[in-house]
Design an enzyme around this catalytic site. Sequence first.
Site, PDB file in Angstrom:
ATOM      1  N   GLY A 240      46.379  32.988  48.481  1.00 40.89           N
ATOM      2  CA  GLY A 240      45.508  31.930  47.992  1.00 40.89           C
ATOM      3  C   GLY A 240      44.312  31.588  48.851  1.00 40.89           C
ATOM      4  CD  GLU A 276      53.925  36.284  47.538  1.00 37.10           C
ATOM      5  OE1 GLU A 276      53.146  35.826  46.673  1.00 37.10           O
ATOM      6  OE2 GLU A 276      55.152  36.265  47.401  1.00 37.10           O
ATOM      7  N   PRO A 277      48.931  37.565  51.053  1.00 34.79           N
ATOM      8  CG  PRO A 277      48.030  38.425  53.040  1.00 34.79           C
ATOM      9  CD  PRO A 277      49.346  38.046  52.390  1.00 34.79           C
ATOM     10  NE  ARG A 279      40.200  35.130  45.845  1.00 38.62           N
ATOM     11  CZ  ARG A 279      39.931  35.200  44.530  1.00 38.62           C
ATOM     12  NH1 ARG A 279      38.823  35.761  44.108  1.00 38.62           N
ATOM     13  NH2 ARG A 279      40.768  34.683  43.663  1.00 38.62           N
ATOM     14  NE  ARG A 315      36.971  37.241  41.250  1.00 42.02           N
ATOM     15  CZ  ARG A 315      36.264  36.254  41.737  1.00 42.02           C
ATOM     16  NH1 ARG A 315      35.003  36.445  42.076  1.00 42.02           N
ATOM     17  NH2 ARG A 315      36.788  35.059  41.913  1.00 42.02           N
ATOM     18  CB  CYS A 344      26.931  43.978  22.517  1.00 40.36           C
ATOM     19  SG  CYS A 344      26.013  45.510  22.672  1.00 40.36           S
TER      20      CYS A 344
HETATM   21  N1  LLP Z   1      51.027  35.879  45.274  1.00 40.42           N
HETATM   22  C1  LLP Z   1      51.111  35.613  43.958  1.00 40.42           C
HETATM   23  C2  LLP Z   1      52.419  35.307  43.384  1.00 40.42           C
HETATM   24  C3  LLP Z   1      49.945  35.644  43.162  1.00 40.42           C
HETATM   25  O1  LLP Z   1      50.037  35.371  41.862  1.00 40.42           O
HETATM   26  C4  LLP Z   1      48.694  35.947  43.754  1.00 40.42           C
HETATM   27  C5  LLP Z   1      47.478  35.985  42.944  1.00 40.42           C
HETATM   28  C6  LLP Z   1      48.673  36.239  45.129  1.00 40.42           C
HETATM   29  C7  LLP Z   1      49.846  36.181  45.860  1.00 40.42           C
HETATM   30  C8  LLP Z   1      47.400  36.591  45.851  1.00 40.42           C
HETATM   31  O2  LLP Z   1      46.500  35.548  45.868  1.00 40.42           O
HETATM   32  P1  LLP Z   1      45.155  35.665  46.726  1.00 40.42           P
HETATM   33  O3  LLP Z   1      45.537  35.684  48.186  1.00 40.42           O
HETATM   34  O4  LLP Z   1      44.464  36.895  46.333  1.00 40.42           O
HETATM   35  O5  LLP Z   1      44.410  34.433  46.355  1.00 40.42           O
HETATM   36  N2  LLP Z   1      41.746  37.428  39.096  1.00 40.42           N
HETATM   37  C9  LLP Z   1      41.505  36.195  39.815  1.00 40.42           C
HETATM   38  C10 LLP Z   1      42.568  35.916  40.846  1.00 40.42           C
HETATM   39  C11 LLP Z   1      43.964  35.871  40.282  1.00 40.42           C
HETATM   40  C12 LLP Z   1      45.022  35.648  41.323  1.00 40.42           C
HETATM   41  C13 LLP Z   1      46.384  35.857  40.757  1.00 40.42           C
HETATM   42  N3  LLP Z   1      47.459  35.706  41.691  1.00 40.42           N
HETATM   43  C14 LLP Z   1      40.112  36.257  40.441  1.00 40.42           C
HETATM   44  O6  LLP Z   1      39.407  37.231  40.257  1.00 40.42           O
HETATM   45  O7  LLP Z   1      39.702  35.306  41.083  1.00 40.42           O
END
Ligand code: LLP
Length: 420
Positions: A240, A276-277, A279, A315, A344
Amino acid sequence: MNHFEYKNGVMHVEQVPMGTIAQAVGTPVYVYSTATLERHVRVFQEALAPLPDPLVAFAVKANPNAAVLATLARLGLGADVVSAGELRRAVAAGIEPGKIVFSGVGKTADEMRLALDLGIFQFNLESEQEAEMLSEIALSMNKVAPVAYRINPDVDAGTHEKISTGKSENKFGIPYERAIASYDRAAQLAGLDVQGVAIHIGSQLTDLTPLALAFEKLGVLIEDLRDEGHDIRTADLGGGLGVPYDSSLPVPPLPAIYGEMVKRIVQDWNVRMVFEPGRVIVGNAGALLTEVIRVKQGATQPFVIVDAAMNDLLRPSLYDAWHDIRAIKPRGKQTSATVVGPVCESGDTFAKNREMDVVQAGDLLAFMTAGAYGATMANTYNSRALTPEVLVSGDKWAVVRQRPPIETLIEGDIIPDWVR
Ligand code: LLP
């Protein structure tokens, strides 16, 4: 920090001019930097030190390319997966099953069997029904499944609505109030070893307050669960953490600040920590390279029409997301323009009235911070080919996913005899 930098007025990725890749592979194309991946993994790991042996499980959904996963595996990361496809990709890329967490609200029986067969680290369960199903399947295979429940803490992550996951109205996790009852039931199931707790409240968080609030609630729950006799040995804090997309805005909290907050909250938990990183590891390690097809003067503004579209990078149209747009060879003048793709739909807009480099047909542009949720969300809308990917390391580079020929789109469909 990333390794897309100008040298002699030309954007390079590490030591490779972006134009070299465009010329050889064509555009649009995703370009990733190994040095940036390595740096982000190191920064994240350093932020967690001295937590004893934390498991950093990369969220595969952010970037499932095999070469990216293999790079992260080499750096010691595990994986957070949400489907059989992601699980198989992670293992194929060299990530040990013992470092894999399986998340998601809709795991199927087949997916559970595959994960049990492989011997993953943990299933993050999201309902009591799922717990019962997994227990039965495990027993039928003479196995015991290591599990945690994902807790829905009812905390507003303060991010875009479509990527918020920790409010009680969201589909994710079990309600905080029911947690003890759910754990008591799971403890009765002979096919489960209930080892932990898990949480993930949303993505692209630029303020740590909601995360801290959710983690503190989780800490209270761990104590309550232990008082009830549950042997809690793992705590998964999800992903997150936000990344900088708009270089004119203040940067979101750095991993080091996140790490300080985590360590302050979890110091007495006495569990193996899991993260669980997604992004924050891959976001700034990638850019989408595109060519300007033409510049068209609209009634109110100039339109820069590029050969990338919403199918390549979803996005902006899905979340109104901002990506910095940079010319590969800036001409030294700025203008205001709206940047669009050829699809389109008016939603196929990357930026409206954006202050950007003046460009002409044939110029190359990069959409920055496209390493996460870029190629992985690409699709073939408007019968456009899936976007290829390139990985760079120093002066080396390789195509790590080819642009499929358009024939594959046509040949994939089947016209039954009775239609002809
Ligand atoms: N763990 C779980 C259970 C998740 O659902 C996610 C992301 C993560 C970890 C990783 O989160 P991060 O560290 O990447 O924030 N498509 C969207 C983002 C969707 C995220 C879904 N879950 C975007 O382009 O912003």
